[in-house]
Design an enzyme around this catalytic site. Sequence first.
Site, PDB file in Angstrom:
ATOM      1  N   LYS A 186      -7.232  -1.633 -15.155  1.00 29.07           N
ATOM      2  CA  LYS A 186      -7.415  -3.032 -15.515  1.00 29.07           C
ATOM      3  C   LYS A 186      -8.692  -3.604 -14.867  1.00 29.07           C
ATOM      4  O   LYS A 186      -9.322  -2.964 -14.037  1.00 29.07           O
ATOM      5  CB  LYS A 186      -6.188  -3.846 -15.094  1.00 29.07           C
ATOM      6  CG  LYS A 186      -4.939  -3.501 -15.913  1.00 29.07           C
ATOM      7  CD  LYS A 186      -5.125  -3.730 -17.399  1.00 29.07           C
ATOM      8  CE  LYS A 186      -3.847  -3.513 -18.198  1.00 29.07           C
ATOM      9  NZ  LYS A 186      -3.436  -2.096 -18.260  1.00 29.07           N
TER      10      LYS A 186
HETATM   11  C1  LIG Z   1      -0.765  -5.712 -22.837  1.00 20.41           C
HETATM   12  C2  LIG Z   1      -0.127  -4.989 -21.682  1.00 20.41           C
HETATM   13  N1  LIG Z   1       1.060  -5.417 -21.212  1.00 20.41           N
HETATM   14  C3  LIG Z   1       1.653  -4.819 -20.163  1.00 20.41           C
HETATM   15  C4  LIG Z   1       1.058  -3.734 -19.542  1.00 20.41           C
HETATM   16  C5  LIG Z   1       1.792  -3.058 -18.422  1.00 20.41           C
HETATM   17  O1  LIG Z   1       1.083  -3.054 -17.232  1.00 20.41           O
HETATM   18  P1  LIG Z   1       1.359  -1.940 -16.108  1.00 20.41           P
HETATM   19  O2  LIG Z   1       0.662  -0.679 -16.512  1.00 20.41           O
HETATM   20  O3  LIG Z   1       0.763  -2.542 -14.873  1.00 20.41           O
HETATM   21  O4  LIG Z   1       2.821  -1.775 -15.994  1.00 20.41           O
HETATM   22  C6  LIG Z   1      -0.170  -3.262 -19.985  1.00 20.41           C
HETATM   23  C7  LIG Z   1      -0.811  -2.088 -19.363  1.00 20.41           C
HETATM   24  O5  LIG Z   1      -1.619  -1.408 -19.939  1.00 20.41           O
HETATM   25  C8  LIG Z   1      -0.787  -3.900 -21.090  1.00 20.41           C
HETATM   26  O6  LIG Z   1      -1.958  -3.498 -21.567  1.00 20.41           O
END
Ligand SMILES: Cc1ncc(COP(=O)(O)O)c(C=O)c1O
Length: 394
Positions: A186
């Site tokens: 991210k």
């Molecule tokens: C749109 C979206 N929501 C939720 C997530 C979930 O995040 P995490 O990987 O920190 O659990 C991501 C991760 O890529 C995402 O792109």
Amino acid sequence: MPGFEIFGDEERKEVQDVLETGVLFRYGFDAVRGGHWKARSFEAELARKVGVEHCHLCSSGTSAVSLALAACGVGAGDEVIVPPFTFVATIEAVLLAGAVPIFADVDETLCLDPAAIEKAIGPRTKAVMPVHMCGSMARIDQIADLCKKHDVRLIEDTAQAVGATFHGRGLGSFGDMGCFSFDAVKTITCGEGGATVTNDSRLHEIATQYADHGHDHAGADRGADEHPILGTNYRICELNAAVGLAQLRKLDRIVEIQRGHKNKLKAALSQYAEISFREIPDPEGDSATFLTFFLPNEARAREASAELAKAGVDGCFYWYDNNWHYIRKWNHFREMRSSAPLPQSLLAKIPDLGGEHLEQSNRVVGRAISMLIKLSWTEADTDERIRRMAGVFA
Ligand SMILES: Cc1ncc(COP(=O)(O)O)c(C=O)c1O
């Protein structure tokens, strides 16, 4: 989304603070933690940046979405309107809450289309969850108005758009709750981490309790805490929070660099007649993690994507064929494949998770290519990309 590209002494210093005390836990140990509260500090700084009252830092973006659903009271049999273009985590969180994802079309913003949301709202709708994909925003003002009109909750999945704003206001602050991710890829990273933000102190309280087995965090003695609600463990560790804190302090610089690279590449691509660009409701607020453009049709987009890869223009995603971000390949949801029976299998009508009606989304996503913007590019690197892209589009 390259926070990891600028990992450096600042992150090492914050982590060292934690290692020196040995207090890796975000709660308690007040006397021996040397005044270091990395998770708390991160929360205060992110809340200020987004422009909200409250922030809760948790273990992942996925847990942040689950916390937001729990805090907003979304559960068994409730419907949540979601886009078919997102990361699977958004949909997983809805399904694991026992709720039913209702897919509505995206438009040329690559985010939920307000008209499609309005059509999808029904008597069981509890929440709408737009996802601000690829660093830029949904038509969040219109979506917020719609949610108010229909008296349903608005949860913003802002996992991919930290640092982005809409007319000067931080994304994530328009809904009842906003959710962020700080995973390894991210804009800024904790290694693993996520956060919820809100202006509603009650929602914040439920989120913090749910993330920590229902602890009410009322006193200094954790063992004496009451548990007003059932919860689970979505806690962040201080080491991850420490990395995130250093990264958060670099966010403005990251976004500025991304915008510079993106503007230059976009100007170069603008000269080709076959290319048009993703609609960005407030271009000034774009965090510029990706440059997304459209080709005239699916066949040409697929061909251009292959040609870009062959020409050595890396980081160009053709989402339509991607396993993780577009509904077409989410067969495990369509077939409700899970390790154990899902609560939704007890519903009188099994939900339609196939999205066969999403013709508008297919038309939009089928023509789109997103080019990742890297922080580490030099002027010579972006010039070289432009030269190679000319070989594909000129
Ligand atoms: C749109 C979206 N929501 C939720 C997530 C979930 O995040 P995490 O990987 O920190 O659990 C991501 C991760 O890529 C995402 O792109």
